[in-house]
Design an enzyme around this catalytic site. Structure first.
Site, mmCIF file in Angstrom:
data_model
loop_
_atom_site.group_PDB
_atom_site.id
_atom_site.type_symbol
_atom_site.label_atom_id
_atom_site.label_comp_id
_atom_site.label_asym_id
_atom_site.label_seq_id
_atom_site.Cartn_x
_atom_site.Cartn_y
_atom_site.Cartn_z
ATOM 1 N N LYS A 153 0.842 -1.189 0.000
ATOM 2 C CA LYS A 153 0.000 0.000 0.000
ATOM 3 C C LYS A 153 0.884 1.248 0.000
ATOM 4 O O LYS A 153 1.807 1.362 0.814
ATOM 5 C CB LYS A 153 -0.896 0.020 1.240
ATOM 6 N N LYS A 261 -13.589 -7.125 -6.609
ATOM 7 C CA LYS A 261 -13.985 -7.460 -5.247
ATOM 8 C C LYS A 261 -15.492 -7.701 -5.246
ATOM 9 O O LYS A 261 -16.272 -6.766 -5.419
ATOM 10 C CB LYS A 261 -13.627 -6.317 -4.290
#
Length: 344
Positions: A153, A261
């Site tokens: 990230k 997702k």
């Protein structure tokens, strides 16, 4: 078949704060739909509805009441109203999961080598945002665990320090040893994104997810054309819930990858539609979880195994099962850099 659905809310607690460019998560709220029927006494199907605040298109005031409406409709009609639930993907995914679980009579929803315990699904290790030292420590831990693909990230701490972290990783591990994925969660500004991507591209990065915030198609399309590293779309997919709009967006922006997702991008059916639209446009895909508990994670893994067939080569984003102190036990486990279903 006459169904009954109970809704059970539950709050999960992260072992350590999960940082993204949108903020830090310490708890996770889910609603579980528990499906039963007097026609098959003793059988239950459980699905997880887990919207993400400030991200999911269906996380709105009155979420639990709206979920109850859809469950009441399912009880009356005995089937999912896909047209009505199209814009409520986390609820849809929960109901689809409960029905798949109930229909199969086992948490192995679909007959695949994965569900038979014969093959694992390769996954990436996930390194959350934090201080420079925290991220370096987490990265080293993932590599010691045997991950050959690591997702980092970025976009929250000082960019120069993030760049130095990527550089240090590459100095120790070649691209053949570790595939490095980045996820900016929309953390770069449009006028600085290309420059930052050029700097990151020096270190053989596999791809970067969502470098700028969604709904800026002209900027994103330009980045996809000009950036020296492949771009993957994630948040950009949220709210695009019809096959025609999926095709249109992919044709306009033309990313290298999309990251799907199910809780955010249309449930199980929407995931399959995204995969088809991507194939039609020459875009590669992988599936990832969105901080669900093991109930949702298992459902996503079962779906990935069915969607991609028996030989999944691209690492999927299914390594979130160890995030919570109070997770739910499921017959899935991480061995090395694979998620495996444990047949008892």
């Amino acid at each position: 078949m006459h169904y009954k659905i109970d809704i059970v809310p539950r709050t999960f607690h992260f072992k350590q704060p999960a940082g993204t460019s949108r903020g830090v998560y310490t708890t996770r709220q889910s609603w579980f739909v528990e499906l039963t029927s007097e026609d098959i006494p003793g059988r239950k199907g459980v699905g997880e509805c887990a919207p993400l605040p400030d991200l999911s298109c269906d996380f709105r005031p009155g979420y639990a009441d709206k979920l109850r409406e859809f469950c009441d409709s399912f009880e009356r009609n005995g089937e999912i109203d896909y047209a009505a639930m199209r814009d409520y993907p986390s609820m849809l995914f929960g109901l689809e999961t409960a029905l798949a679980h109930f229909s199969a009579g086992t948490t192995a929803f679909f007959d695949t080598p994965f569900s038979r315990g014969l093959e694992g699904i390769p996954i990436n290790g996930l390194v959350w945002m934090g201080t420079y030292d925290e991220m370096l420590t987490r990265m080293e831990e993932k590599l010691r665990m045997g991950f050959r693909c690591v997702k980092l990230k970025v976009g929250a701490i000082d960019f120069d320090r993030e760049l130095d972290l990527v550089k240090r990783i590459r100095e120790r591990f070649s691209p053949s040893e570790v595939e490095l994925r980045l996820d900016a969660n929309g953390g770069f500004k449009p006028d600085e994104a290309l420059y930052k991507l050029e700097l990151l591209s020096q270190y053989s990065v596999h791809s970067i997810e969502q470098p700028i915030k969604p709904h800026q198609w002209s900027y994103m399309a330009q980045l996809c054309r000009e950036a020296p590293l492949p771009i993957a779309l994630d948040e950009e997919l949220i709210g695009i819930n019809t096959p025609d709009m999926m095709e249109y967006m992919l044709n306009v922006v033309r990313p290298a990858y999309i990251v799907i997702k199910p809780s955010l991008h249309g449930g199980m059916r929407g995931t399959e539609q995204w995969i088809e639209a991507a194939r039609n446009n020459g875009v590669k895909t992988w599936i990832t979880s969105a901080l669900e508990s093991n109930v949702g994670l298992n459902a996503i893994a079962q779906l990935a195994a069915r969607s991609y067939g028996p030989d999944i080569r691209m690492p999927q984003g299914l390594g979130t099962g160890r995030l919570f102190t109070d997770n739910i036990d499921m017959p899935i486990e991480i061995k090395g850099d694979e998620l495996r279903y444990v047949v008892k």
